[in-house]
Design an enzyme around this catalytic site. Structure first.
Site, short mmCIF file in Angstrom:
data_model
loop_
_atom_site.label_atom_id
_atom_site.label_comp_id
_atom_site.label_asym_id
_atom_site.label_seq_id
_atom_site.Cartn_x
_atom_site.Cartn_y
_atom_site.Cartn_z
N ASP A 121 0.86 -1.18 0.00
CA ASP A 121 0.00 0.00 0.00
C ASP A 121 0.91 1.24 0.00
O ASP A 121 2.11 1.14 0.26
CB ASP A 121 -0.88 -0.03 1.25
N ASP A 149 -1.27 -0.89 6.04
CA ASP A 149 -1.52 -0.38 7.38
C ASP A 149 -2.99 -0.16 7.70
O ASP A 149 -3.35 0.07 8.84
CB ASP A 149 -0.79 0.95 7.58
N ASP A 205 -6.51 -2.67 3.42
CA ASP A 205 -5.43 -3.57 3.00
C ASP A 205 -5.62 -4.99 3.52
O ASP A 205 -4.81 -5.87 3.21
CB ASP A 205 -4.07 -3.04 3.49
#
Length: 1181
Positions: free
Chosen positions: A463, A882, A886
């Site tokens: 990400d 995080d 995700d």
């Protein structure tokens, strides 16, 4: 009324607002979680009746609200009547239990779980067979010892862990809470609370069960809760009581009613229910329920009715341990164990066939031949020879062979691997290089059984926001009315405003300072009489009010100075609120019905008439404000792609074009952008919105679609105010980390929801993209254009690729050196590619690229991209993120890593490993991953070798004893061989040995390729190890056999010699491969040899056992010790020679670097003198 009137002179007709808000825009969009929230307001200045308005979510997430709850699917909760509620005793009590076992269930359940391992079932069958009188080879009790020991160790570990769970459960179940009993408040233990009871929670207390709010200490019915125990987020969330129950207090009247809610489920972000109070039917949503584990904050008290208790609470339904995965090495080991099983069958078959031939030739001599004496004459004449016939004898011989050769499959391998992984996890956790000083968090190892997979990663999917960047937003630029006001371009670039206001004799300051543009600051102070001034005012008013920020007052060391801490569900909202405060628009107070904003020193009150929060369909949020001048305005902010579609383009086209140009420049700088718009609502428009919303919010069918339509209708024909730009800075060390990973042969793909220009800018900053790369950009709006673009891109890429080797067509990639190519693709294109035949073309294209950047991707698309790679290659994948968006990607990858960031802990809770910074990925993979894989790969091969040596010695002995399955090695020694004699050294070496230092592994990332090429464990090594094992067993067995051929030495004596030879041999074999010695390794290896010698002496000193005093008799002769030394030297000599030749004449990268470390001569490994092996894309040994 003048717009500048302070709050004190505002209308006294204060709206009574009861509202709810869902989670922030960071909520998990991929899980179909539902949320809805109801707001009700008495809107006096428009002359309307009480208004209900609701913020809506995306269509998938609101699927539960599409239909009314049927009686079959509903739970009926009678408020303040727990007896009637649970008259059928179908609801759970509030006692929780996280422990797995009880005293009665521990033994059967634990054994059931342990016997999920096929090898344990195998050894159980062996032990059972040895209890059959006709098949007894070892003493019945002895044959059970190894399996019993392994099961006992695992059971003790499980029992200790479960005891800790029981202890924790007991403490939590006995906490006290205030419960309404017979209209009187009294203390009750948590475990005694029942569904239907009314619970009173005080400030800073934890919620004991899932409760629907009835009333709070706040006159508007708002309650602030902290959900850190539930999802890890420390920011405050708002929950609301309904207007109809707000005034019902137990000291004034008895509270009655009926709640009809959905059955218990795991959806912590959704709740669907209806409440009947005083003949009225009210809708309840996720904003009206507080879940168990949350903590009440900034609210004196809250009253609620328990709807879910104990194991039926959403928190308990979501509680789960670490992910259970199997490593690739363990999967490969199972295949080798199957091969060993075939070898075992082959050995048993050889013995059985030879026994059949022997019986055929000696069937009349069974009474006189040694090793096969069947006739028992100890009690007189007996004609029964105990001979069962040729066929049955062969079958019995086969089963006995299985029992004798059982240790060829190492029973201690699994428990050894577990212990080694625990040790490895300890050192990973204690590594200070992976300690995040900012958050004071150490590395977390949440899945202990895939440590070695960290050393074989080929693809990293990352990400961007919060993973590569800090997710700590700083306001940088503002475009207002077509004018660019940038703090970056300002002459006083680092100037930060210390804005403050006076409230009740005390100074209030924002907790965070913001870089400002002096020109814009001056204009914001210059008054709002002209058009430009009004635009600036409306722009910052939107930033201050169009959010869900909760301002909290924080004490400082100076009692006259207070800080305002903006608690928000999104770092973006916090940054915008602090920016507005810096320019003189300070949010002072927020309730469910109004906000108070200090505008250049004057406090003004705005009635919050409606709030439509951000959702993934609209990609906007809006707030409807009743202003002090009795005007009604809707302020909207959102992504540029969604906002420009609702901007009124019939006017102000020059401002729109200028804003678009500014947005483009902001994106090129890597900034996150939002577009701000507003419009006035006249009385008829507001009434129309009010009626539409009232109809939609009370609809029983299709409520979600209707509410979404209401929000869309009011968010149109907007006048553009401007745009904001926020900087999300890169984390420390990200560029160096990505460069190291790429040098290690790891392909890094970044998957982000940001717009393409922003993502590309960050990619350049992070060195994911470089100026030397050829970029291939795919932005398509339909399937045909996607197919055409992919086809053309493949043609172009093939022209750019410089082939230096032979293409490997089977893996979808090539063992080739490619030019630097970067693929950039957007989420719209992926819609037409993922789950279609175009996936193959995308993978072929992406596998030829050095970097892949996916923009504007949804959470499920992230998981789809990971799946695309996993389905088409055997390479290991790792996903790191995080946020909640995700989670699906992390769970899809072979290894999931969560970042403990600003967006809560959903990613951490779903991950296998967790850490504080992206840069920690380098030591995790290149150092610990490399060590873990090398150690465990060697340990598995060594365990297989260690047991095979003993089995082959037993096999050779059987061939010389008429195939009767008698053993020269004492049965106790045979059983303790892989558990006591040789178990400890391999575990210690597996935890502590290091083939290379951390400094070398970080300096030369190419060394990581050894794991990708599976150099530590592969079929070639397995068969070479088995070949060496065969040779060593021949030397160990036949050396002493021929030396004692014509002597009168007994079986027990030569058996002790074989035992000592094998134990010393395998330990010296291990010692030859140890790279870094320490005192613990010395003690474990040499101590095991000494322990074996002592054990043999003790066993032979027991008169009741066979071979009594045999060792002491045999060891008196020099021949015994000469044979012991000679067989070991002869057995290890070929291995020593091969090891010497390979390391000195055909060294690999690891061996070269190891020698360089020993010589402390860096010139050996300087660039140009030592060339690392190329790292193939898909080649496997």
């Amino acid at each position: 009324m003048d717009s500048t009137n302070p709050v004190d002179s505002s209308s006294n007709n204060e709206p009574s607002l009861y509202s709810s808000s869902k989670r922030s825009s960071m909520s998990i969009q991929s899980r179909s979680f539902g949320w809805k929230s109801m707001r009700e307001v008495t809107f006096n200045h428009s002359g309307s009746e009480p208004v209900r308005y609701e913020s809506t979510g995306d269509s998938e997430a609101l699927s539960m609200s599409q239909k009314e709850i049927s009686d079959e699917d509903a739970r009926l909760v009678y408020i303040n009547d727990p007896v009637k509620t649970n008259e059928k005793f179908e609801f759970a009590g509030n006692s929780i239990r996280t422990a797995k076992y009880s005293i009665l269930t521990f033994l059967p359940r634990n054994l059931f779980e342990q016997f999920h391992r096929v090898a344990y079932i195998y050894f159980l069958i062996i032990a059972i067979l040895n209890q059959v009188p006709y098949l007894v080879v070892f003493a019945s009790e002895v044959s059970i010892l190894p399996l019993a020991f392994v099961l006992l160790v695992a059971a003790v570990k499980d029992a200790y862990e479960d005891w800790r769970r029981h202890k924790s459960d007991k403490v939590e179940n006995n906490w006290l809470a205030s419960v309404l009993v017979d209209d009187q408040s009294q203390k009750k233990k948590w475990k005694d609370i029942s569904v239907g009871e009314i619970v009173k929670i005080h400030s800073n207390e934890t919620i004991p069960c899932d409760i629907v709010l009835l009333s709070t200490s706040d006159p508007t019915g708002v309650a602030y809760v902290q959900t850190i125990n539930l999802d890890g987020e420390s920011n405050l969330k708002t929950r609301y009581a309904k207007q109809e129950t707000l005034s019902k207090l137990p000291e004034n009247e008895r509270i009655n009613g009926l709640i009809k809610c959905e059955k218990p489920n795991r959806n912590i972000y959704g709740f669907q229910a209806n409440m009947e109070v005083d003949g009225r039917r009210l809708s309840l949503g996720s904003s009206n329920i507080i879940l168990r584990g949350c903590k009440l904050k900034n609210t004196d008290w809250a009253l609620g009715v328990a709807v879910y208790c104990g194991r039926e609470t959403k928190a308990m339904l979501n509680s789960s341990g670490a992910q259970s995965k199997r490593s690739r090495l363990e999967t490969s080991t199972n295949l080798e164990i199957i091969l060993l099983a075939f070898i075992l069958v082959a050995l048993c078959t050889v013995v059985s066939v030879c026994a059949a031939i022997w019986l055929k030739h000696h069937r009349y001599e069974l009474n006189t031949l040694p090793y096969y004496r069947k006739l028992d004459v100890s009690k007189g004449k007996n004609d029964s020879y105990g001979y069962y016939g040729w066929g049955l004898e062969i079958f019995i011989t086969f089963l006995k062979s299985v029992i004798v050769f059982q240790v060829i499959i190492p029973i201690a391998l699994y428990i050894s691997m577990e212990l080694v992984r625990v040790g490895q996890a300890y050192f990973m956790i204690r590594d200070n290089k992976m300690y995040d000083e900012a958050s004071h968090l150490r590395f977390q190892c949440r899945a202990l059984n895939i440590n070695e997979d960290l050393g074989q990663i080929k693809y990293v999917f990352s990400d961007k926001t919060g993973t590569l960047t800090e997710n700590k937003m700083e306001f940088q630029c503002a475009s207002i009315g077509g004018v660019d006001y940038s703090s970056i371009k300002a002459s006083l670039e680092n100037q930060q405003v210390d804005y403050s206001v006076q409230v009740d004799g005390k100074v209030l300051k924002p907790k965070m300072k913001v870089k400002i543009n002096p020109e814009l600051l001056q204009l914001s102070k210059g008054g709002f009489g002209n058009k430009d001034g009004k635009q600036i005012r409306d722009f910052f008013l939107a930033l201050a009010a169009c959010n869900t920020i909760v301002p909290l007052v924080v004490d400082t060391s100076d009692p006259t100075v207070k800080l305002i801490d903006y608690q928000g569900e999104s770092p973006d909202e916090q940054a915008l609120a602090y920016a507005a405060a810096a320019y003189g628009f300070m949010l002072i107070e927020r309730t469910s019905g109004h906000v108070i904003i200090d505008i250049q020193g004057e406090r003004q009150r705005f009635n919050v008439l409606g709030l439509h929060e951000f959702d993934s369909d609209r990609k906007r949020m809006s707030v409807i404000l009743g202003c002090p001048d009795n005007s009604t305005k809707v302020f909207v902010k959102g992504a540029d792609t969604s906002m420009f579609g609702v901007i009124d383009k019939s006017v102000n086209m020059d401002i729109i074009h200028a804003t678009e140009a500014h947005l483009h420049s902001y994106a090129l700088m890597g900034l996150r952008t939002l577009v701000i718009g507003m419009r006035d609502l006249n009385a008829s428009e507001f009434e129309q919105w009010h009626l539409a919303f009232d109809t939609a919010s009370t609809a029983l069918m299709g409520r979600a679609a209707l509410l979404r339509k209401v929000a869309t209708n009011v968010e149109n024909s907007l006048c553009i105010l401007g745009a904001s730009a926020i900087e999300d800075k890169l984390q420390q060390g990200v560029p160096e980390a990505i460069e190291s990973l790429r040098t290690a042969g790891i392909k890094v793909w970044v998957l982000t929801g940001d717009k393409q220009e922003t993502a590309i800018s960050i990619a350049y900053s992070s060195k994911l993209l470089t100026s030397k790369m050829t970029q291939i950009i795919i932005n398509c709006n339909n399937r045909d254009s996607c197919e055409r673009s992919l086809r053309e891109a493949l043609v172009n890429v093939n022209k750019l690729i410089t082939v230096s080797g032979v293409n490997n067509s089977t893996g979808g990639s090539s063992d080739a050196v490619t030019t630097s190519i970067a693929l950039i693709i957007d989420g719209t294109s992926l819609v037409y590619i993922i789950d279609s035949e175009l996936e193959e073309q995308l993978f072929e294209l992406a596998s030829k690229c050095s970097a892949v950047l996916c923009c504007r991707v949804a959470p499920l698309q992230k998981a789809g991209i990971v799946s695309l790679v996993k389905k088409r290659t055997s390479d290991m994948t790792l996903a790191i993120g995080d946020g909640a968006n995700d989670v699906s990607m992390i769970q899809m990858a072979d290894v999931g890593v969560g970042i403990s960031g600003q967006e809560g802990r959903q990613a951490v809770m779903a991950s296998d490993f967790a850490m504080g910074q992206f840069r920690f990925l380098v030591p995790l993979l290149l150092v610990h991953g490399h060590w873990n894989y090398q150690r465990l790969g060697y340990m598995v091969l060594y365990n297989l070798y260690r047991n095979a040596v003993l089995v082959l010695v037993l096999f050779w002995y059987v061939l010389f004893t008429a195939f009767t399955l008698t053993t020269a090695i004492n049965e106790l020694s045979s059983m303790l061989y892989s558990v006591i004699y040789t178990a400890l050294p391999t575990i210690v070496v597996g935890i502590l040995d290091k083939d290379l230092s951390k400094r070398t592994l970080l300096k030369y990332p190419q060394l990581y390729g050894a794991g990708q090429r599976q150099e530590a464990y592969n079929k070639k090594l397995f068969w070479w190890t088995m070949t060496d094992t065969l040779y060593q067993s021949i030397i160990v067995f036949f050396g002493p056999l021929f030396a004692y051929w014509n002597s009168d030495v007994d079986v027990a004596s030569i058996g002790d010699l074989w035992t000592l030879s094998v134990v010393i041999l395998v330990n010296l074999h291990l010692a030859m491969d140890v790279i870094r010695w320490n005192w613990i390794i010395h003690v474990s290896i040499w101590g095991s040899i000494v322990a074996t010698l002592i054990s043999v002496m003790v066993i032979d000193a027991i008169p009741s056992l066979s071979g009594y005093w045999a060792f002491f008799e045999a060891s008196r002769t020099g021949l015994f010790w000469l044979l012991l030394l000679g067989t070991i030297i002869a057995a290890l000599l070929p291995r020593l020679v091969v090891k010497f030749v390979l390391q000195n004449y055909f060294p690999n990268d690891i061996q070269i670097c190891r020698e360089a470390e020993k010589l402390e001569n860096s010139r050996v490994v300087e660039a140009g003198q030592t060339e690392m092996q190329p790292i193939p894309d898909a080649t496997r040994i």
